[in-house]
Structure formats: C-alpha cells, structure tokens
Design a protein around this motif. Structure first.
Motif, PDB file in Angstrom:
ATOM      1  N   GLU A  55       0.127  -1.333  -0.285  1.00  9.61           N
ATOM      2  CA  GLU A  55      -0.264  -0.249  -0.120  1.00  9.61           C
ATOM      3  C   GLU A  55       0.730   1.267  -0.305  1.00  9.61           C
ATOM      4  O   GLU A  55       0.703   2.396  -0.976  1.00  9.61           O
ATOM      5  N   SER A  56       2.043   1.388   1.203  1.00 12.50           N
ATOM      6  CA  SER A  56       3.310   2.279   1.297  1.00 12.50           C
ATOM      7  C   SER A  56       2.320   3.645   1.154  1.00 12.50           C
ATOM      8  O   SER A  56       2.519   4.732   0.290  1.00 12.50           O
ATOM      9  N   SER A  57       1.248   3.726   1.984  1.00 10.91           N
ATOM     10  CA  SER A  57       0.142   5.208   1.996  1.00 10.91           C
ATOM     11  C   SER A  57       1.985   5.790   2.951  1.00 10.91           C
ATOM     12  O   SER A  57       2.394   5.302   4.090  1.00 10.91           O
ATOM     13  N   PRO A  58       1.720   7.209   2.595  1.00 19.49           N
ATOM     14  CA  PRO A  58       2.890   7.871   2.816  1.00 19.49           C
ATOM     15  C   PRO A  58       2.487   8.813   4.209  1.00 19.49           C
ATOM     16  O   PRO A  58       1.263   8.930   5.120  1.00 19.49           O
TER      17      PRO A  58
ATOM     18  N   ARG B  36       8.344   3.155  -2.517  1.00 22.08           N
ATOM     19  CA  ARG B  36       7.783   2.778  -1.726  1.00 22.08           C
ATOM     20  C   ARG B  36       9.372   1.515  -1.597  1.00 22.08           C
ATOM     21  O   ARG B  36       9.295   1.525   0.306  1.00 22.08           O
ATOM     22  N   VAL B  37      10.442   1.676  -2.325  1.00 21.23           N
ATOM     23  CA  VAL B  37      11.092   0.596  -0.904  1.00 21.23           C
ATOM     24  C   VAL B  37      12.088   1.605   0.006  1.00 21.23           C
ATOM     25  O   VAL B  37      12.013   1.675   1.569  1.00 21.23           O
ATOM     26  N   ALA B  38      12.003   3.442  -0.641  1.00 24.69           N
ATOM     27  CA  ALA B  38      12.993   4.467   0.293  1.00 24.69           C
ATOM     28  C   ALA B  38      11.365   4.404   1.211  1.00 24.69           C
ATOM     29  O   ALA B  38      11.932   4.362   2.542  1.00 24.69           O
ATOM     30  N   ARG B  39      10.407   4.824   1.411  1.00 28.65           N
ATOM     31  CA  ARG B  39       9.623   4.328   2.440  1.00 28.65           C
ATOM     32  C   ARG B  39       9.928   3.506   4.174  1.00 28.65           C
ATOM     33  O   ARG B  39       9.566   4.061   4.799  1.00 28.65           O
ATOM     34  N   PRO B 152      13.676  -3.601  15.883  1.00 27.32           N
ATOM     35  CA  PRO B 152      13.988  -3.225  17.262  1.00 27.32           C
ATOM     36  C   PRO B 152      12.029  -2.085  17.338  1.00 27.32           C
ATOM     37  O   PRO B 152      11.170  -1.852  16.555  1.00 27.32           O
ATOM     38  N   LEU B 153      11.450  -2.377  18.591  1.00 27.96           N
ATOM     39  CA  LEU B 153      10.277  -0.865  19.004  1.00 27.96           C
ATOM     40  C   LEU B 153      10.109  -0.675  18.028  1.00 27.96           C
ATOM     41  O   LEU B 153       9.468  -0.368  17.780  1.00 27.96           O
ATOM     42  N   GLU B 154      11.257   0.767  18.181  1.00 33.16           N
ATOM     43  CA  GLU B 154      10.404   1.824  16.904  1.00 33.16           C
ATOM     44  C   GLU B 154      10.582   1.386  15.670  1.00 33.16           C
ATOM     45  O   GLU B 154       9.614   2.338  15.292  1.00 33.16           O
ATOM     46  N   ALA B 155      11.082   0.858  15.349  1.00 32.83           N
ATOM     47  CA  ALA B 155      11.180   0.158  13.344  1.00 32.83           C
ATOM     48  C   ALA B 155      10.225  -0.454  13.228  1.00 32.83           C
ATOM     49  O   ALA B 155       9.124  -0.094  12.896  1.00 32.83           O
ATOM     50  N   ILE B 156       9.181  -1.255  14.981  1.00 32.00           N
ATOM     51  CA  ILE B 156       8.151  -2.079  14.298  1.00 32.00           C
ATOM     52  C   ILE B 156       6.702  -0.966  14.483  1.00 32.00           C
ATOM     53  O   ILE B 156       5.823  -1.695  14.000  1.00 32.00           O
ATOM     54  N   SER B 157       6.792  -0.332  15.027  1.00 33.59           N
ATOM     55  CA  SER B 157       6.078   1.165  15.573  1.00 33.59           C
ATOM     56  C   SER B 157       5.777   2.302  14.039  1.00 33.59           C
ATOM     57  O   SER B 157       4.804   1.869  13.555  1.00 33.59           O
ATOM     58  N   ARG B 158       7.364   2.265  13.131  1.00 30.88           N
ATOM     59  CA  ARG B 158       7.232   3.251  11.824  1.00 30.88           C
ATOM     60  C   ARG B 158       6.447   1.892  10.967  1.00 30.88           C
ATOM     61  O   ARG B 158       5.183   2.049  10.134  1.00 30.88           O
ATOM     62  N   LEU B 159       6.749   1.057  10.788  1.00 27.75           N
ATOM     63  CA  LEU B 159       5.983  -0.134  10.230  1.00 27.75           C
ATOM     64  C   LEU B 159       4.996  -0.569   9.703  1.00 27.75           C
ATOM     65  O   LEU B 159       4.064   0.166   9.154  1.00 27.75           O
ATOM     66  N   LEU B 160       4.465  -0.322  11.469  1.00 24.25           N
ATOM     67  CA  LEU B 160       2.980  -1.023  11.632  1.00 24.25           C
ATOM     68  C   LEU B 160       2.272  -0.239  11.830  1.00 24.25           C
ATOM     69  O   LEU B 160       1.121   0.248  12.156  1.00 24.25           O
ATOM     70  N   ARG B 161       2.678   1.573  11.956  1.00 23.74           N
ATOM     71  CA  ARG B 161       2.362   2.832  11.876  1.00 23.74           C
ATOM     72  C   ARG B 161       1.204   2.874  12.654  1.00 23.74           C
ATOM     73  O   ARG B 161       0.152   2.457  12.450  1.00 23.74           O
TER      74      ARG B 161
END
Lengths: 236, 193
Positions: A55-58, B36-39, B152-161
């Motif tokens: 989805e890559s939603s920003p 997509r990959v950058a994000r 790391p928990l910070e990465a999980i927070s960001r990846l799973l939003r």
C-alpha cells in the motif's frame, strides 16, 4: 529463562513449512491457507508488513525524507550501485582481496622503482580531435593531456553495440579514486573527485564498453590528464 | 509502445531479452518502486541516510538476482522479500535487542517436558497456541517481529504505523502482562505449557 524455553519460543515464532509464502499473499488464499494464517502469528505479522509495503501510503511527516532518499537512489543508481553489481571483482572474498592487495603493492613498488629510473613519458596531447574508433579500442574525447582547468566530465566515442560503460578513475599509482557505470558515453565526475584534481597532479582513467550480455567489447586503455599549475579547480 | 506502458513483469522479460538499453529498462523498472522501498527503509531505520544505504543495497541485490524472478508472484512482492530479508540481515549483523531473553521469564517458569528432541515441535505448537489464545492480533504481530526477528520496537511502530503514544512498546508491555497472568494460571492448576 531456560535455554530450552528460549529456543522453543524462538522456534515457535519462526516460519514453519506450513506457513504461507509471501508470494501467495497477493492471490486469494485457499481455505487451508486461510485457516493456517488465522491461527499463525508469524503469517499474520508477515501479511501485515507486506500490506504496508504494497500500500505504501505516506505518513504526514516522512514525505521530504522519502523524496530525498528517492533522489539519492537515482543519483547512486548511475554510480556505485550498478558498478558494484557489474564489478568483475565482485567474486573476490576479503581474504583474496587482501592477498591481491599485497601482490599489487609489490607490483607498485617494483613499477615505482622502474619509473624512477626512467623519464616521465610526455603527456599525450588531446587537442587533436581526430580520434577514430578501432575494433576493441574505445577512443576517448576528454579529458586527456594537460588541461587549463579541472574537468567535470569524462567523455568518449560510442562504439557500435555498446550498451553500457564501466568507468574507473585512478591516482597515478593506480589507487582507485572513483568507479561508476553509465549507459551513455559521458559521465559527470562527482564533487568528491573533482576536489582531488589539484593543479599539477596527474590522474588516470579508463572506460570499458559492454554489450547487452555485459561482455567487454572495447577498452580505452589508461588515459591520463593533468590540470596545469596555472589552472583552477572547480568549486562545488 | 514505450517502457512506461509495460507492466513490471513485462519489463523484467524485456531486460532478459534486450540487446540494447538494458539499463534503461532496469532503471524504468526500479524507479517505479523507489518510493515504496524508500518509505519502507525509512520506517525500518528511522533516518534517511541509513535508509538510503539500505535501499541501495536492496536494489543492488535485486539487480544481481533479477534473473531469479520467475514471475510466480508480482514483481513488487518479490522486491518486498528482498527488502524484508535485507533489513533483517542488517539487524542480525548488529547487536540483538537489549531486552532479548529476559522479557519472557514468565514462560520460563513453566517446566518443559523432558524428552526434548521428540517433543520440541509439539512444544513449539503449544507455545504458538498459547500466544494465539493469550494475546490479541496486534500484540502477536509486535511480539513476533520483536522477539522472532529482533526488530527494534521503534521500527515496528513505524512499519506497522502504530500511532498510539508509545507505539509498539505499549503492545509489548501489554503482551508481557498477559503472558505473566496466563502462565500464573497454568502453574496454579499444575499444568504445563
């Protein structure tokens, strides 16, 4: 916690042969696969991550950073990334590289001793543009010879069937300064290299043309240029 | 027809058969997925410089192994597997999470069965069921990514939003409490996990 419990827990959290491969996520799952996913924390985690990627939603606060990375990728794609992918030395292990470096150092010392006993060859005058393409010989346009100012680009003649080019810039002792790949017969030198093109300092470069099968079809041989002592180095 | 008109999968085919402009085709293919990959990489690493390095490695690997893409999945899914594996590999080359083993002392309190090798798989299944019945879906995801993959928990927070105040940490804390209560109940009943 006991080692065994830790080990069992790690085992329980890893994918098992029954887990649904990521490649299947984009397709409708079978009833059996869906049943497994419903009861498998690992598959649910993978599915959640994959959906976020697809989805890559920003997010509101990451737009500028993402655009910076995209621009950086574009810039690097023209340079080191592809060069490394095509490097004829990619198969060398660090151990072999160390040995090669030692052998290279001996060769440099030997060559240096030889050159000290000989006059420096005259720098080739490239002001004559009558360069012509010969089989397996890739002729360069510039820079070569003594220059009044530091060059910002390397240019050469396009040989037939060339698809891409590997370019390398060296110090006179063959210490690599820069390596890149290009799909056109011209590359811009990055500021980090241009800064090293000091007046009076000779620099070597080579370009190899590759065909669609990544085979070398023409080589420039070693080219040499030098910014005259009265010349200037471009500012960034 | 231009390159822009082709699907990702058609572009991969074109790369394989191209006699010229191979790099132009690869550039077109990869550029479609830069953002997509950058994000993903930004969310994984937390800073743009590290993210650019990670993303560069991803595309370098994709370039090297493009021939291994057989078209059995979408190209973006194939690229995702590279992103994910490269991210996890990078973590494994660094140090493990600081609170690795200690956090699951609660489960350690349950005595394991004696015949280790024979029952290990069954025990893993029991642990899976235990986690499935003890934790909710989001807690399980965070639990798996943190303890299973070492993210790391910070990465999980960001990846799973996860946009709650403390992100994945809240879910780990909640999961640990639930695990402690559940194992306590099992012990009180004299049961094994």
């Amino acid at each position: 916690m006991s080692d065994r419990t830790t080990s069992d827990l790690e085992h329980a959290l890893k994918a098992t042969p029954e887990c649904v491969p990521v490649e299947r996520f984009a397709e409708p799952l079978s009833a059996r696969e869906q049943q497994h996913v419903d009861g498998c924390a690992r598959c649910q985690s993978e599915l959640a991550l994959w959906r976020e990627f697809e989805e890559s939603s920003p997010a509101a606060d990451e737009g500028a950073a993402v655009q910076w990375i995209v621009a950086e990728l574009g810039r690097r794609r023209g340079g080191e990334a592809v060069a490394a992918a095509r490097s004829p030395f990619a198969w060398l292990t660090p151990g072999i590289r160390r040995w090669a470096a030692a052998v290279g150092a001996i060769a440099v010392i030997t060559s240096g001793a030889y050159l000290l006993s000989d006059r420096e060859p005259a720098v080739r005058d490239l002001s004559n543009p009558a360069a012509s393409y010969r089989t397996n010989r890739l002729d360069v346009r510039a820079p070569v010879g003594d220059l009044t100012s530091a060059p910002s680009t390397l240019e050469w003649v396009t040989p037939p069937d060339a698809v891409s080019y590997d370019i390398e810039v060296f110090e006179v002792d063959r210490t690599p300064l820069w390596r890149t790949t290009s799909s056109i017969s011209r590359v811009e030198l990055p500021p980090s290299v241009v800064r090293q093109l000091l007046p009076g300092k000779a620099v070597l470069w080579e370009v190899r043309a590759l065909n669609g099968a990544s085979q070398v079809i023409a080589e420039s041989g070693t080219q040499r240029f030098r910014v005259a002592l009265t010349g200037s180095t471009p500012k960034d | 027809m231009t390159l822009a008109d082709l699907s990702d999968e058609d572009l991969v085919d074109a790369v394989r058969t191209a006699r010229a402009d191979r790099e132009a085709i690869v550039n077109e293919l990869f550029a479609r997925h830069y953002e997509r990959v950058a994000r993903w990489c930004l969310r994984f690493t937390g800073d743009r410089e590290s993210a650019a390095d990670l993303a560069q490695d991803v595309f370098l690997k994709a370039h090297r192994h493009l021939d291994s893409f057989k078209g059995h999945s979408r190209f973006s899914t194939w690229l995702y597997t590279i992103v994910r594996n490269e991210s996890i590999s990078r973590l494994q080359r660094q140090s493990p999470p600081a609170d690795g083993d200690a956090v699951l002392e609660e489960i350690a309190a349950i005595e394991p069965a004696p015949d280790e090798l024979a029952q290990r798989s069954q025990r893993a299944d029991r642990l899976k069921r235990f986690l499935a019945t003890t934790l909710d879906a989001l807690e399980r995801r965070v639990f798996v990514l943190h303890y299973g993959d070492g993210m790391p928990l910070e990465a999980i927070s960001r990846l799973l939003r996860l946009d709650n105040a403390s992100g994945a940490k809240a879910y780990i804390v909640s999961a640990r409490r639930k695990v402690a209560r559940a194992t306590g109940r099992l012990k009180a009943r004299g049961q094994e996990l």
